[in-house]
Design a protein around this motif. Structure first.
Motif, short mmCIF file in Angstrom:
data_model
loop_
_atom_site.label_atom_id
_atom_site.label_comp_id
_atom_site.label_asym_id
_atom_site.label_seq_id
_atom_site.Cartn_x
_atom_site.Cartn_y
_atom_site.Cartn_z
N ASP A 50 28.84 46.90 79.44
CA ASP A 50 29.49 45.81 78.70
C ASP A 50 29.03 45.85 77.24
O ASP A 50 27.83 45.88 76.97
N PRO A 51 29.96 45.88 76.28
CA PRO A 51 29.57 45.93 74.86
C PRO A 51 28.61 44.82 74.46
O PRO A 51 27.80 45.00 73.54
N GLU A 52 28.66 43.69 75.16
CA GLU A 52 27.75 42.59 74.84
C GLU A 52 26.30 42.94 75.15
O GLU A 52 25.38 42.29 74.64
N ASN A 53 26.09 43.95 76.00
CA ASN A 53 24.74 44.35 76.36
C ASN A 53 24.27 45.61 75.63
O ASN A 53 23.21 46.16 75.95
N SER A 54 25.03 46.06 74.66
CA SER A 54 24.71 47.32 73.97
C SER A 54 23.36 47.26 73.26
O SER A 54 22.67 48.28 73.14
N GLU A 55 22.99 46.09 72.79
CA GLU A 55 21.71 45.98 72.07
C GLU A 55 20.51 46.10 73.01
O GLU A 55 19.39 46.30 72.54
N CYS A 56 20.76 45.98 74.31
CA CYS A 56 19.67 46.14 75.28
C CYS A 56 19.33 47.60 75.53
O CYS A 56 18.25 47.91 76.06
N LEU A 57 20.26 48.51 75.18
CA LEU A 57 20.04 49.93 75.42
C LEU A 57 18.86 50.43 74.58
O LEU A 57 18.73 50.10 73.40
N ILE A 58 18.02 51.24 75.20
CA ILE A 58 16.90 51.86 74.48
C ILE A 58 17.44 53.12 73.80
O ILE A 58 17.98 54.00 74.49
N PRO A 59 17.32 53.24 72.49
CA PRO A 59 17.90 54.40 71.79
C PRO A 59 17.07 55.67 71.97
O PRO A 59 16.50 56.22 71.03
N VAL A 60 17.01 56.14 73.22
CA VAL A 60 16.16 57.29 73.56
C VAL A 60 16.56 58.56 72.83
O VAL A 60 15.75 59.49 72.71
N GLU A 61 17.80 58.60 72.34
CA GLU A 61 18.24 59.79 71.61
C GLU A 61 17.41 60.02 70.33
O GLU A 61 17.43 61.11 69.77
N ARG A 62 16.67 59.00 69.89
CA ARG A 62 15.80 59.16 68.72
C ARG A 62 14.52 59.92 69.06
O ARG A 62 13.84 60.44 68.18
N SER A 63 14.19 60.00 70.33
CA SER A 63 12.94 60.60 70.75
C SER A 63 13.03 62.13 70.74
O SER A 63 14.09 62.70 71.00
N SER A 64 11.91 62.78 70.49
CA SER A 64 11.84 64.24 70.55
C SER A 64 11.24 64.71 71.87
O SER A 64 10.99 65.91 72.05
N ALA A 65 11.00 63.80 72.80
CA ALA A 65 10.39 64.15 74.08
C ALA A 65 11.40 64.83 75.00
O ALA A 65 12.62 64.74 74.81
N ALA A 66 10.88 65.51 76.02
CA ALA A 66 11.70 66.02 77.13
C ALA A 66 11.72 64.95 78.22
O ALA A 66 10.75 64.20 78.38
N PHE A 67 12.82 64.89 78.99
CA PHE A 67 12.99 63.83 79.97
C PHE A 67 13.33 64.39 81.34
O PHE A 67 14.13 65.31 81.47
N LEU A 68 12.72 63.79 82.37
CA LEU A 68 13.08 64.03 83.77
C LEU A 68 13.47 62.69 84.36
O LEU A 68 12.67 61.75 84.41
N ILE A 69 14.74 62.57 84.80
CA ILE A 69 15.28 61.31 85.28
C ILE A 69 15.55 61.42 86.79
O ILE A 69 16.38 62.22 87.21
N LEU A 70 14.85 60.63 87.60
CA LEU A 70 14.97 60.67 89.05
C LEU A 70 15.52 59.34 89.57
O LEU A 70 15.17 58.28 89.05
N SER A 71 16.37 59.40 90.60
CA SER A 71 16.96 58.17 91.13
C SER A 71 17.36 58.36 92.58
O SER A 71 17.46 59.49 93.08
N GLY A 72 17.61 57.24 93.28
CA GLY A 72 18.03 57.27 94.67
C GLY A 72 19.39 56.60 94.85
O GLY A 72 19.64 55.53 94.28
N LEU A 73 20.26 57.20 95.64
CA LEU A 73 21.60 56.65 95.85
C LEU A 73 21.60 55.45 96.78
O LEU A 73 22.59 54.71 96.84
N ASP A 74 20.51 55.24 97.52
CA ASP A 74 20.43 54.08 98.41
C ASP A 74 19.49 53.02 97.84
O ASP A 74 18.92 52.22 98.57
N ASP A 75 19.34 53.02 96.53
CA ASP A 75 18.50 52.03 95.84
C ASP A 75 19.16 50.65 95.96
O ASP A 75 20.27 50.44 95.51
N LYS A 76 18.46 49.71 96.58
CA LYS A 76 18.97 48.36 96.76
C LYS A 76 18.36 47.36 95.77
O LYS A 76 18.67 46.17 95.83
N ASN A 77 17.53 47.85 94.88
CA ASN A 77 16.95 46.98 93.87
C ASN A 77 17.90 46.85 92.67
O ASN A 77 18.14 45.76 92.17
N TRP A 78 18.42 47.99 92.24
CA TRP A 78 19.44 48.03 91.21
C TRP A 78 20.10 49.41 91.27
O TRP A 78 19.59 50.31 91.96
#
Length: 249
Positions: free
Chosen positions: A131-159
């Motif tokens: 939602d565009p109204e929540n765009s300011e909540c996004l963390i602008p990670v594209e500014r970072s020079s770090a490498a990223f590993l993103i892990l997630s679960g498809l049966d996550d019931k928390n969010w």
């Protein structure tokens, strides 16, 4: 919680497990967070005589994952970040960062579901990240020079961590950042190190109610084993050298 930090230390990483609320003299609620606290922890780690200040990584799970992303975005010198079932936005409480504040992505209480076993399912209650109204909540990670590993679960019931992971990986790739993402079918929210038992639901200390985390026993166990191998490979690749260090959230 020190178990993941201890296991990483057993693989040769100088590791600090950082508490950030409801511990000793820390705030009892998430509303007291400030990026300066994490910056001080990072500086403390850098000053350790056995730490190479140019080779520091951060790993976080759930809320700790978006804090790890914020650290990599706004604090200098972080080389590698692992997000475990996290979100690409700042969640639940505004995060002061010096002269500005990142608003938080909230949730709707009326969308929380109650299961037959009396557990609360938050998986559909979070506000819409796109939602565009929540765009300011996004963390602008594209500014970072770090490498990223993103892990997630498809049966996550928390969010919806799998959807959050897809959005975050796509944004980082759009900006040609070093990122890899892995989503595990049947895995729940609490992707812990291998051979730890599946925690399908538990009492949430902060909320004071039983929370559903999700996860199918066999699939979740396989995901934990594979994710741990990927975490070790990732950190070894990006933090290898004479000295290296890691902050665990």
């Amino acid at each position: 919680m020190e178990h993941r930090a201890s296991l990483l230390a057993s693989h040769g990483f100088c590791t600090m497990a950082l508490a950030y609320f409801d511990y000793e003299d820390l705030p009892k609620i998430l509303g007291g967070l400030h990026l300066d606290y994490f910056g001080n922890a990072l500086e403390f780690l850098r000053c350790h005589p056995k730490v190479n200040k140019e080779r520091i990584g951060v790993i976080g799970i759930s809320k700790g994952a978006d804090l790890a992303l914020s650290m990599a975005t706004f604090l200098p010198g972080i080389k590698a970040v692992v997000s475990v079932c996290g979100c690409g936005a700042n969640t639940f409480a505004p995060l002061p960062c010096g002269e500005f504040v990142i608003p938080c992505l909230g949730f709707s209480a009326e969308k929380i579901k109650l299961t037959e076993n009396g557990e609360f399912d938050f998986s559909e209650s979070m506000d819409d990240l796109l939602d565009p109204e929540n765009s300011e909540c996004l963390i602008p990670v594209e500014r970072s020079s770090a490498a990223f590993l993103i892990l997630s679960g498809l049966d996550d019931k928390n969010w919806p961590s799998a959807a959050y992971a897809d959005q975050l990986v796509a944004r980082l790739r759009e900006h040609r950042k070093d990122v890899e993402g892995h989503t595990y079918p049947g895995a729940g929210h609490l992707l812990e190190p291998p051979y730890m038992p599946l925690c399908h639901a538990s009492h949430h200390k902060l909320l004071g109610m039983p929370i559903l985390w999700g996860g199918q026993m066999m699939e979740h166990a396989k995901a934990q084993e594979d994710a741990w191998k990927k975490i070790l490979t990732f950190f070894s690749k990006h933090l290898k050298g004479t000295n290296f260090a890691m902050c665990r959230l």
